[in-house]
Scaffold this motif. Structure first.
Motif, PDB file in Angstrom:
ATOM      1  N   GLY A 169       0.794  -1.218   0.000  1.00 10.35           N
ATOM      2  CA  GLY A 169       0.000   0.000   0.000  1.00 10.35           C
ATOM      3  C   GLY A 169       0.831   1.274   0.000  1.00 10.35           C
ATOM      4  N   TYR A 170       2.155   1.124   0.103  1.00  9.22           N
ATOM      5  CA  TYR A 170       3.042   2.282   0.097  1.00  9.22           C
ATOM      6  C   TYR A 170       3.127   2.878  -1.298  1.00  9.22           C
ATOM      7  CZ  TYR A 170       7.284   5.080   0.168  1.00  9.22           C
ATOM      8  OH  TYR A 170       8.187   6.105   0.030  1.00  9.22           O
ATOM      9  N   ILE A 171       3.016   4.211  -1.385  1.00 11.11           N
ATOM     10  CA  ILE A 171       3.148   4.940  -2.645  1.00 11.11           C
ATOM     11  C   ILE A 171       4.259   5.964  -2.474  1.00 11.11           C
ATOM     12  CG2 ILE A 171       1.992   6.439  -4.320  1.00 11.11           C
ATOM     13  CD1 ILE A 171      -0.659   5.218  -3.401  1.00 11.11           C
ATOM     14  N   HIS A 172       5.216   5.964  -3.390  1.00 13.76           N
ATOM     15  CA  HIS A 172       6.372   6.845  -3.268  1.00 13.76           C
ATOM     16  C   HIS A 172       6.026   8.233  -3.803  1.00 13.76           C
ATOM     17  CE1 HIS A 172      10.541   7.404  -2.301  1.00 13.76           C
ATOM     18  NE2 HIS A 172      10.814   7.890  -3.500  1.00 13.76           N
ATOM     19  N   GLU A 173       5.225   8.951  -3.018  1.00 12.83           N
ATOM     20  CA  GLU A 173       4.792  10.310  -3.348  1.00 12.83           C
ATOM     21  C   GLU A 173       5.027  11.211  -2.143  1.00 12.83           C
ATOM     22  OE1 GLU A 173       3.750  11.334  -6.217  1.00 12.83           O
ATOM     23  OE2 GLU A 173       3.320   9.458  -7.287  1.00 12.83           O
ATOM     24  N   GLN A 174       4.970  12.514  -2.388  1.00 12.06           N
ATOM     25  CA  GLN A 174       5.170  13.470  -1.307  1.00 12.06           C
ATOM     26  C   GLN A 174       4.087  13.349  -0.237  1.00 12.06           C
ATOM     27  OE1 GLN A 174       8.343  14.218  -1.666  1.00 12.06           O
ATOM     28  NE2 GLN A 174       8.038  16.422  -1.369  1.00 12.06           N
ATOM     29  N   ALA A 175       2.850  13.174  -0.672  1.00  6.77           N
ATOM     30  CA  ALA A 175       1.738  12.995   0.260  1.00  6.77           C
ATOM     31  C   ALA A 175       0.695  12.105  -0.392  1.00  6.77           C
ATOM     32  CB  ALA A 175       1.124  14.332   0.649  1.00  6.77           C
ATOM     33  N   VAL A 176      -0.008  11.348   0.424  1.00  6.94           N
ATOM     34  CA  VAL A 176      -1.049  10.439  -0.060  1.00  6.94           C
ATOM     35  C   VAL A 176      -2.266  10.570   0.860  1.00  6.94           C
ATOM     36  CG1 VAL A 176      -1.706   8.017  -0.391  1.00  6.94           C
ATOM     37  CG2 VAL A 176       0.573   8.794  -1.076  1.00  6.94           C
ATOM     38  N   SER A 177      -3.440  10.652   0.259  1.00  9.69           N
ATOM     39  CA  SER A 177      -4.692  10.721   1.008  1.00  9.69           C
ATOM     40  C   SER A 177      -5.553   9.526   0.651  1.00  9.69           C
ATOM     41  CB  SER A 177      -5.439  12.022   0.673  1.00  9.69           C
ATOM     42  OG  SER A 177      -6.672  12.085   1.348  1.00  9.69           O
ATOM     43  N   ASP A 178      -5.996   8.791   1.669  1.00 16.86           N
ATOM     44  CA  ASP A 178      -6.853   7.634   1.438  1.00 16.86           C
ATOM     45  C   ASP A 178      -7.692   7.377   2.688  1.00 16.86           C
ATOM     46  OD1 ASP A 178      -7.959   5.396   0.171  1.00 16.86           O
ATOM     47  OD2 ASP A 178      -6.430   4.058   0.990  1.00 16.86           O
ATOM     48  N   SER A 179      -8.995   7.262   2.503  1.00 17.34           N
ATOM     49  CA  SER A 179      -9.908   6.919   3.607  1.00 17.34           C
ATOM     50  C   SER A 179      -9.751   7.842   4.810  1.00 17.34           C
ATOM     51  CB  SER A 179      -9.702   5.454   4.024  1.00 17.34           C
ATOM     52  OG  SER A 179      -9.949   4.592   2.944  1.00 17.34           O
ATOM     53  N   ARG A 180      -9.613   9.137   4.529  1.00 18.74           N
ATOM     54  CA  ARG A 180      -9.529  10.182   5.556  1.00 18.74           C
ATOM     55  C   ARG A 180      -8.241  10.125   6.375  1.00 18.74           C
ATOM     56  NH1 ARG A 180     -14.220  12.921   6.141  1.00 18.74           N
ATOM     57  NH2 ARG A 180     -14.052  13.364   8.376  1.00 18.74           N
ATOM     58  N   ILE A 181      -7.232   9.428   5.847  1.00 20.47           N
ATOM     59  CA  ILE A 181      -5.897   9.428   6.430  1.00 20.47           C
ATOM     60  C   ILE A 181      -4.947  10.044   5.417  1.00 20.47           C
ATOM     61  CG2 ILE A 181      -3.973   8.016   7.249  1.00 20.47           C
ATOM     62  CD1 ILE A 181      -6.001   5.987   8.239  1.00 20.47           C
ATOM     63  N   VAL A 182      -4.200  11.069   5.848  1.00 19.50           N
ATOM     64  CA  VAL A 182      -3.217  11.719   4.986  1.00 19.50           C
ATOM     65  C   VAL A 182      -1.837  11.487   5.577  1.00 19.50           C
ATOM     66  CG1 VAL A 182      -2.410  13.889   3.998  1.00 19.50           C
ATOM     67  CG2 VAL A 182      -4.870  13.504   4.300  1.00 19.50           C
ATOM     68  N   THR A 183      -0.930  10.984   4.743  1.00 18.82           N
ATOM     69  CA  THR A 183       0.445  10.760   5.172  1.00 18.82           C
ATOM     70  C   THR A 183       1.378  11.512   4.233  1.00 18.82           C
ATOM     71  OG1 THR A 183       0.405   8.684   3.904  1.00 18.82           O
ATOM     72  CG2 THR A 183       0.103   8.528   6.292  1.00 18.82           C
ATOM     73  N   ALA A 184       2.573  11.823   4.734  1.00 21.10           N
ATOM     74  CA  ALA A 184       3.550  12.546   3.924  1.00 21.10           C
ATOM     75  C   ALA A 184       4.946  12.287   4.448  1.00 21.10           C
ATOM     76  CB  ALA A 184       3.256  14.044   3.944  1.00 21.10           C
TER      77      ALA A 184
END
Length: 202
Positions: free
Chosen positions: A146-161
């Motif tokens: 499920g890891y995406i090599h991007e600056q930020a990712v938003s999915d199911s109301r969770i945002v990671t960066a």
């Protein structure tokens, strides 16, 4: 639901990771908002001032002991404190927020903390690289696909960066919060990403 956005700050937090989000919540391009949709609030382990990596101190609005259970969003600001015992006290706070379907943002080591406790196992996400997520998460992190090599990712109301994805992190959270129209959120992002001189003719 409360309109408060809670920023979790642990010792030696990365102050730059919250600046753009906090300013967009409180102001527009011309002035402070007279009636903002959301209110920024700081949460720290105690009510004592919490020190950033750079040394300046922030006075918390809440401690872990008196913070509200109802809020608009929870934002885990990165820094070195996610390796300390204080971080363990954040686990039930995040679990409660996710169980209630609240917005949760986690940047830099905040995202690694999310991996460590299994909170990223059901969503697409990013962070400070897959190697760090695996290192922190160990057997609790089971979603490397499920890891995406991007600056930020938003999915199911969770945002990671990752730690350099501050503006992208801000943009994704502003969109989820519907803090403004998508067009104005994009304008804010581009203005800060490209700079005044690139967007405003001399």
């Amino acid at each position: 639901m409360s309109n408060e956005i809670l920023y979790i700050l642990l010792p030696d937090f990365a102050a730059h990771e919250m600046v753009y989000l906090m300013e967009a919540i409180s102001s527009d391009e011309a002035e402070l908002k007279p009636d903002p949709k959301y209110v920024n609030k700081v949460v720290a382990p105690t009510m004592e001032p919490e020190a950033a990596i750079g040394g300046f101190r922030v006075l918390p609005d809440y401690s872990f002991e008196n913070m509200p259970e109802d809020f608009a969003a929870l934002v885990l600001i990165g820094g070195y404190g996610w390796l300390t015992p204080e971080a363990d006290k954040v686990v039930p706070v995040v679990r409660n927020a996710l169980d209630k379907g609240m917005i949760v943002g986690a940047i830099c080591n905040g995202a690694s903390f999310m991996a460590k406790h299994g909170f990223l196992n059901g969503v697409k996400h990013t962070g400070n690289g897959l190697e760090q997520l695996n290192l922190w998460g160990k057997e609790n992190y089971t979603n490397s696909e499920g890891y995406i090599h991007e600056q930020a990712v938003s999915d199911s109301r969770i945002v990671t960066a990752n730690g350099s994805g501050v503006l992208e992190f801000t943009k994704e959270l502003l969109l989820l919060l519907e803090n403004d129209t998508p067009e104005r959120v994009e304008m804010y992002y581009q203005f800060n990403k490209q700079g005044f001189c690139a967007l405003v003719p001399g």
